[in-house]
Design a protein around this motif. Sequence first.
Motif, PDB file in Angstrom:
ATOM      1  N   ASP A  30      -8.910  63.838   0.607  1.00 21.73           N
ATOM      2  CA  ASP A  30      -9.811  62.769   1.032  1.00 21.73           C
ATOM      3  C   ASP A  30     -10.939  62.560   0.031  1.00 21.73           C
ATOM      4  O   ASP A  30     -11.838  61.762   0.269  1.00 21.73           O
ATOM      5  CB  ASP A  30     -10.383  63.044   2.428  1.00 21.73           C
ATOM      6  CG  ASP A  30     -11.224  64.309   2.479  1.00 21.73           C
ATOM      7  OD1 ASP A  30     -11.881  64.522   3.512  1.00 21.73           O
ATOM      8  OD2 ASP A  30     -11.225  65.065   1.498  1.00 21.73           O
ATOM      9  N   ARG A  31     -10.873  63.262  -1.090  1.00 26.25           N
ATOM     10  CA  ARG A  31     -11.912  63.112  -2.101  1.00 26.25           C
ATOM     11  C   ARG A  31     -11.310  62.841  -3.477  1.00 26.25           C
ATOM     12  O   ARG A  31     -11.716  61.914  -4.171  1.00 26.25           O
ATOM     13  CB  ARG A  31     -12.753  64.379  -2.159  1.00 26.25           C
ATOM     14  CG  ARG A  31     -13.875  64.358  -3.195  1.00 26.25           C
ATOM     15  CD  ARG A  31     -14.433  65.753  -3.379  1.00 26.25           C
ATOM     16  NE  ARG A  31     -13.446  66.640  -3.991  1.00 26.25           N
ATOM     17  CZ  ARG A  31     -13.492  67.975  -3.894  1.00 26.25           C
ATOM     18  NH1 ARG A  31     -14.436  68.560  -3.196  1.00 26.25           N
ATOM     19  NH2 ARG A  31     -12.566  68.715  -4.477  1.00 26.25           N
ATOM     20  N   SER A  52      -5.765  57.170  -4.238  1.00 26.19           N
ATOM     21  CA  SER A  52      -7.185  57.440  -4.345  1.00 26.19           C
ATOM     22  C   SER A  52      -7.698  57.974  -3.009  1.00 26.19           C
ATOM     23  O   SER A  52      -7.434  57.382  -1.971  1.00 26.19           O
ATOM     24  CB  SER A  52      -7.938  56.167  -4.718  1.00 26.19           C
ATOM     25  OG  SER A  52      -7.520  55.690  -5.974  1.00 26.19           O
ATOM     26  N   VAL A  54     -10.751  58.087  -1.793  1.00 24.12           N
ATOM     27  CA  VAL A  54     -11.859  57.384  -1.154  1.00 24.12           C
ATOM     28  C   VAL A  54     -11.383  56.279  -0.214  1.00 24.12           C
ATOM     29  O   VAL A  54     -12.001  56.041   0.826  1.00 24.12           O
ATOM     30  CB  VAL A  54     -12.832  56.818  -2.195  1.00 24.12           C
ATOM     31  CG1 VAL A  54     -13.554  57.938  -2.896  1.00 24.12           C
ATOM     32  CG2 VAL A  54     -12.108  55.935  -3.204  1.00 24.12           C
ATOM     33  N   ASP A  55     -10.274  55.595  -0.597  1.00 22.48           N
ATOM     34  CA  ASP A  55      -9.843  54.475   0.243  1.00 22.48           C
ATOM     35  C   ASP A  55      -8.346  54.414   0.467  1.00 22.48           C
ATOM     36  O   ASP A  55      -7.856  53.483   1.108  1.00 22.48           O
ATOM     37  CB  ASP A  55     -10.323  53.147  -0.346  1.00 22.48           C
ATOM     38  CG  ASP A  55      -9.680  52.824  -1.679  1.00 22.48           C
ATOM     39  OD1 ASP A  55      -9.932  51.734  -2.208  1.00 22.48           O
ATOM     40  OD2 ASP A  55      -8.914  53.667  -2.206  1.00 22.48           O
ATOM     41  N   GLY A  56      -7.610  55.387  -0.071  1.00 24.16           N
ATOM     42  CA  GLY A  56      -6.163  55.415   0.128  1.00 24.16           C
ATOM     43  C   GLY A  56      -5.398  54.399  -0.677  1.00 24.16           C
ATOM     44  O   GLY A  56      -4.188  54.227  -0.454  1.00 24.16           O
ATOM     45  N   SER A  57      -6.046  53.733  -1.616  1.00 23.08           N
ATOM     46  CA  SER A  57      -5.324  52.761  -2.442  1.00 23.08           C
ATOM     47  C   SER A  57      -4.296  53.478  -3.307  1.00 23.08           C
ATOM     48  O   SER A  57      -4.495  54.629  -3.696  1.00 23.08           O
ATOM     49  CB  SER A  57      -6.295  51.963  -3.303  1.00 23.08           C
ATOM     50  OG  SER A  57      -7.071  52.818  -4.118  1.00 23.08           O
ATOM     51  N   THR A  58      -3.188  52.795  -3.571  1.00 18.68           N
ATOM     52  CA  THR A  58      -2.070  53.413  -4.281  1.00 18.68           C
ATOM     53  C   THR A  58      -1.691  52.621  -5.523  1.00 18.68           C
ATOM     54  O   THR A  58      -2.012  51.433  -5.651  1.00 18.68           O
ATOM     55  CB  THR A  58      -0.849  53.531  -3.358  1.00 18.68           C
ATOM     56  OG1 THR A  58      -0.486  52.219  -2.897  1.00 18.68           O
ATOM     57  CG2 THR A  58      -1.148  54.416  -2.161  1.00 18.68           C
ATOM     58  N   LYS A  74      -4.609  63.904   5.434  1.00 16.97           N
ATOM     59  CA  LYS A  74      -5.881  64.560   5.184  1.00 16.97           C
ATOM     60  C   LYS A  74      -6.046  65.818   6.026  1.00 16.97           C
ATOM     61  O   LYS A  74      -6.643  66.798   5.583  1.00 16.97           O
ATOM     62  CB  LYS A  74      -7.022  63.574   5.432  1.00 16.97           C
ATOM     63  CG  LYS A  74      -7.020  62.415   4.459  1.00 16.97           C
ATOM     64  CD  LYS A  74      -8.158  61.444   4.736  1.00 16.97           C
ATOM     65  CE  LYS A  74      -8.132  60.295   3.743  1.00 16.97           C
ATOM     66  NZ  LYS A  74      -9.239  59.337   3.977  1.00 16.97           N
ATOM     67  N   THR A 102     -12.920  59.065  -9.265  1.00 15.33           N
ATOM     68  CA  THR A 102     -12.883  58.346  -7.997  1.00 15.33           C
ATOM     69  C   THR A 102     -11.530  57.715  -7.717  1.00 15.33           C
ATOM     70  O   THR A 102     -11.022  57.765  -6.596  1.00 15.33           O
ATOM     71  CB  THR A 102     -13.963  57.249  -7.978  1.00 15.33           C
ATOM     72  OG1 THR A 102     -15.240  57.850  -8.194  1.00 15.33           O
ATOM     73  CG2 THR A 102     -13.966  56.513  -6.645  1.00 15.33           C
ATOM     74  N   TRP A 103     -10.934  57.132  -8.741  1.00 13.48           N
ATOM     75  CA  TRP A 103      -9.725  56.329  -8.532  1.00 13.48           C
ATOM     76  C   TRP A 103      -8.495  56.968  -9.144  1.00 13.48           C
ATOM     77  O   TRP A 103      -8.559  57.623 -10.173  1.00 13.48           O
ATOM     78  CB  TRP A 103      -9.927  54.932  -9.129  1.00 13.48           C
ATOM     79  CG  TRP A 103     -11.136  54.263  -8.603  1.00 13.48           C
ATOM     80  CD1 TRP A 103     -12.290  54.017  -9.264  1.00 13.48           C
ATOM     81  CD2 TRP A 103     -11.327  53.790  -7.252  1.00 13.48           C
ATOM     82  NE1 TRP A 103     -13.195  53.411  -8.428  1.00 13.48           N
ATOM     83  CE2 TRP A 103     -12.629  53.252  -7.195  1.00 13.48           C
ATOM     84  CE3 TRP A 103     -10.531  53.759  -6.115  1.00 13.48           C
ATOM     85  CZ2 TRP A 103     -13.154  52.694  -6.026  1.00 13.48           C
ATOM     86  CZ3 TRP A 103     -11.054  53.205  -4.955  1.00 13.48           C
ATOM     87  CH2 TRP A 103     -12.339  52.675  -4.920  1.00 13.48           C
TER      88      TRP A 103
END
Length: 124
Positions: A30-31, A52, A54-58, A74, A102-103
């Motif tokens: 989750d980080r 990612s 922070v927001d679950g983007s793939t 998570k 972050t990403w």
Amino acid sequence: QVEFVESGGGLVQPGGSLRLSCTAFGSTVDRDPLGWFRQAPGKEREGVACISGVDGSTGYGDSVRGRFTISSDKAKNMVYLQMNSLKPEDTAVYYCAARRGTWGTVQPWEYDYWGQGTQVTVSS
């Protein structure tokens, strides 16, 4: 110290499916951005998918987009790679990795921590 344990590899026929699992120690899904990569004999390491924290983007590599799906749990601190419509060219050792930042990205040189890998063989 960051460590990963990958599992779920094996032998599968073309057109089949496998799900790889990666348990993270010292890193949290989750980080930290996490990714799946693969390396076939005689070839460079290739980015497969990333997620990612922070927001679950793939994100996905061009060769697997539409066939593979990355996800995370998570609560279990695990990341998965669902692989469908497998082809012989998907044969490789698959690695789980994490990066500081972050990403997520599918560029392997961006990653700092790596698992030992799990073999996936697609053959009839």
